[in-house]
Motif scaffolding. Structure first.
Motif, PDB file in Angstrom:
ATOM      1  N   SER A   1       0.807  -1.100   0.075  1.00  0.00           N
ATOM      2  CA  SER A   1      -0.028  -0.095  -0.019  1.00  0.00           C
ATOM      3  C   SER A   1       0.750   1.344   0.169  1.00  0.00           C
ATOM      4  O   SER A   1       2.000   1.232   0.506  1.00  0.00           O
ATOM      5  CB  SER A   1      -1.015  -0.059   1.203  1.00  0.00           C
ATOM      6  OG  SER A   1      -0.287   0.023   2.524  1.00  0.00           O
ATOM      7  N   GLU A   2       0.461   2.326  -0.551  1.00  0.00           N
ATOM      8  CA  GLU A   2       1.086   3.609  -0.755  1.00  0.00           C
ATOM      9  C   GLU A   2       1.373   4.166   0.519  1.00  0.00           C
ATOM     10  O   GLU A   2       2.471   4.918   0.639  1.00  0.00           O
ATOM     11  CB  GLU A   2       0.497   4.474  -1.709  1.00  0.00           C
ATOM     12  CG  GLU A   2       0.074   4.195  -3.035  1.00  0.00           C
ATOM     13  CD  GLU A   2       1.583   4.028  -3.981  1.00  0.00           C
ATOM     14  OE1 GLU A   2       2.372   4.798  -3.499  1.00  0.00           O
ATOM     15  OE2 GLU A   2       1.699   2.809  -4.465  1.00  0.00           O
ATOM     16  N   ASP A   3       0.673   4.132   1.733  1.00  0.00           N
ATOM     17  CA  ASP A   3       1.026   4.674   2.833  1.00  0.00           C
ATOM     18  C   ASP A   3       1.823   3.567   3.803  1.00  0.00           C
ATOM     19  O   ASP A   3       2.242   3.666   4.937  1.00  0.00           O
ATOM     20  CB  ASP A   3      -0.287   4.971   3.509  1.00  0.00           C
ATOM     21  CG  ASP A   3      -1.219   3.670   3.988  1.00  0.00           C
ATOM     22  OD1 ASP A   3      -0.909   2.396   3.115  1.00  0.00           O
ATOM     23  OD2 ASP A   3      -2.026   3.762   4.988  1.00  0.00           O
ATOM     24  N   ASP A   4       2.366   2.449   3.231  1.00  0.00           N
ATOM     25  CA  ASP A   4       3.435   1.657   3.897  1.00  0.00           C
ATOM     26  C   ASP A   4       4.914   1.923   3.613  1.00  0.00           C
ATOM     27  O   ASP A   4       5.164   2.411   2.560  1.00  0.00           O
ATOM     28  CB  ASP A   4       3.345  -0.012   3.531  1.00  0.00           C
ATOM     29  CG  ASP A   4       3.684  -0.950   4.306  1.00  0.00           C
ATOM     30  OD1 ASP A   4       4.782  -0.695   5.006  1.00  0.00           O
ATOM     31  OD2 ASP A   4       3.086  -1.996   4.594  1.00  0.00           O
ATOM     32  N   SER A   5       5.372   2.547   4.703  1.00  0.00           N
ATOM     33  CA  SER A   5       6.916   3.216   4.630  1.00  0.00           C
ATOM     34  C   SER A   5       7.959   1.859   4.851  1.00  0.00           C
ATOM     35  O   SER A   5       9.132   2.288   4.542  1.00  0.00           O
ATOM     36  CB  SER A   5       6.950   4.070   5.542  1.00  0.00           C
ATOM     37  OG  SER A   5       6.993   3.591   6.917  1.00  0.00           O
TER      38      SER A   5
ATOM     39  N   LEU B   1      13.229  -5.556   4.687  1.00  0.00           N
ATOM     40  CA  LEU B   1      12.661  -4.820   5.690  1.00  0.00           C
ATOM     41  C   LEU B   1      11.292  -5.018   6.058  1.00  0.00           C
ATOM     42  O   LEU B   1      10.570  -5.309   5.154  1.00  0.00           O
ATOM     43  CB  LEU B   1      12.831  -3.169   5.492  1.00  0.00           C
ATOM     44  CG  LEU B   1      14.425  -2.881   5.257  1.00  0.00           C
ATOM     45  CD1 LEU B   1      14.098  -1.339   4.712  1.00  0.00           C
ATOM     46  CD2 LEU B   1      15.346  -3.115   6.454  1.00  0.00           C
ATOM     47  N   ALA B   2      10.774  -4.993   7.372  1.00  0.00           N
ATOM     48  CA  ALA B   2       9.322  -5.279   7.773  1.00  0.00           C
ATOM     49  C   ALA B   2       8.404  -4.317   7.121  1.00  0.00           C
ATOM     50  O   ALA B   2       8.640  -2.770   7.362  1.00  0.00           O
ATOM     51  CB  ALA B   2       9.157  -5.129   9.243  1.00  0.00           C
ATOM     52  N   PRO B   3       7.343  -4.652   6.490  1.00  0.00           N
ATOM     53  CA  PRO B   3       6.303  -4.053   6.167  1.00  0.00           C
ATOM     54  C   PRO B   3       5.509  -3.397   7.259  1.00  0.00           C
ATOM     55  O   PRO B   3       5.506  -4.101   8.348  1.00  0.00           O
ATOM     56  CB  PRO B   3       5.336  -4.887   5.266  1.00  0.00           C
ATOM     57  CG  PRO B   3       5.989  -6.198   5.468  1.00  0.00           C
ATOM     58  CD  PRO B   3       6.995  -6.246   6.068  1.00  0.00           C
ATOM     59  N   ASP B   4       4.768  -2.275   6.956  1.00  0.00           N
ATOM     60  CA  ASP B   4       4.209  -1.570   8.347  1.00  0.00           C
ATOM     61  C   ASP B   4       2.880  -2.054   8.375  1.00  0.00           C
ATOM     62  O   ASP B   4       2.170  -2.187   9.431  1.00  0.00           O
ATOM     63  CB  ASP B   4       4.318   0.147   8.208  1.00  0.00           C
ATOM     64  CG  ASP B   4       5.804   0.559   8.318  1.00  0.00           C
ATOM     65  OD1 ASP B   4       6.430  -0.039   9.075  1.00  0.00           O
ATOM     66  OD2 ASP B   4       5.771   1.808   7.748  1.00  0.00           O
ATOM     67  N   LYS B   5       2.130  -1.947   7.061  1.00  0.00           N
ATOM     68  CA  LYS B   5       0.762  -2.257   7.113  1.00  0.00           C
ATOM     69  C   LYS B   5       0.265  -3.455   6.204  1.00  0.00           C
ATOM     70  O   LYS B   5      -0.716  -3.775   6.217  1.00  0.00           O
ATOM     71  CB  LYS B   5      -0.042  -0.932   6.642  1.00  0.00           C
ATOM     72  CG  LYS B   5       0.330   0.273   7.516  1.00  0.00           C
ATOM     73  CD  LYS B   5      -0.250   1.591   7.015  1.00  0.00           C
ATOM     74  CE  LYS B   5       0.157   2.647   8.050  1.00  0.00           C
ATOM     75  NZ  LYS B   5      -0.116   3.887   7.767  1.00  0.00           N
ATOM     76  N   SER B   6       1.092  -3.689   5.062  1.00  0.00           N
ATOM     77  CA  SER B   6       0.975  -4.575   4.114  1.00  0.00           C
ATOM     78  C   SER B   6       1.374  -5.649   4.287  1.00  0.00           C
ATOM     79  O   SER B   6       2.290  -5.846   5.232  1.00  0.00           O
ATOM     80  CB  SER B   6       1.162  -4.071   2.906  1.00  0.00           C
ATOM     81  OG  SER B   6       1.009  -2.770   2.560  1.00  0.00           O
TER      82      SER B   6
END
Length: 141
Positions: free
Chosen positions: A86-90, A131-136
């Motif tokens: 997702s675009e908001d996943d940093s 690296l760990a995804p934040d939301k996806s």
């Protein structure tokens, strides 16, 4: 599907890797065989030199810390991203700290890197981390 963590008597699973893996059989399906052929061609290797394909899944917070992929038994690595994040996943990138390069997962894209140098030594510059995804959820092979 199984956890990729390595057992530890004191702590249970590894602190190095928390993703999940599913190993596929060679030529398991016609679609998989086509993917294997394309990976071999992309890597410039004979099809019979490919390892079995491993699907990986990284849920939010799951990672694989910096590591090398194995030197002479695995001269090259191809990592194929199966989905966009997702675009908001940093998070979720494949990060090469020695090269200061980071690759964001995009469905259908692949990253290829050498694991050995021209003189047959393990290529230290290709140390990398998932690296760990934040939301996806990130999927790859």
């Amino acid at each position: 599907v199984e956890g990729s963590g390595v057992a530890s008597a004191a702590y249970g699973l590894s602190d190095t890797r928390t993703s999940w893996t599913c190993k596929l059989r060679p030529r398991q399906t016609d679609v998989l065989h086509g993917i294997e052929q394309r990976i071999a061609a992309f890597a410039g290797l004979p099809l019979e030199n490919l390892e079995c394909i491993n699907m990986v899944r990284y849920a939010p917070g799951e990672f694989f810390h910096s590591h090398l992929d194995g030197g002479s038994f695995r001269p090259k690595t191809v990592f194929l991203y199966l989905n966009d994040l997702s675009e908001d996943d940093s998070g979720g990138d494949t990060f090469f700290p020695e090269l200061a390069l980071s690759f964001r997962p995009r469905a259908g894209s692949a990253v290829l890197w050498p694991n050995i140098t021209a003189d047959g030594q393990e290529e230290q510059r290709t140390m990398h981390a998932a690296l760990a995804p934040d939301k996806s959820i990130k999927y790859g092979v």
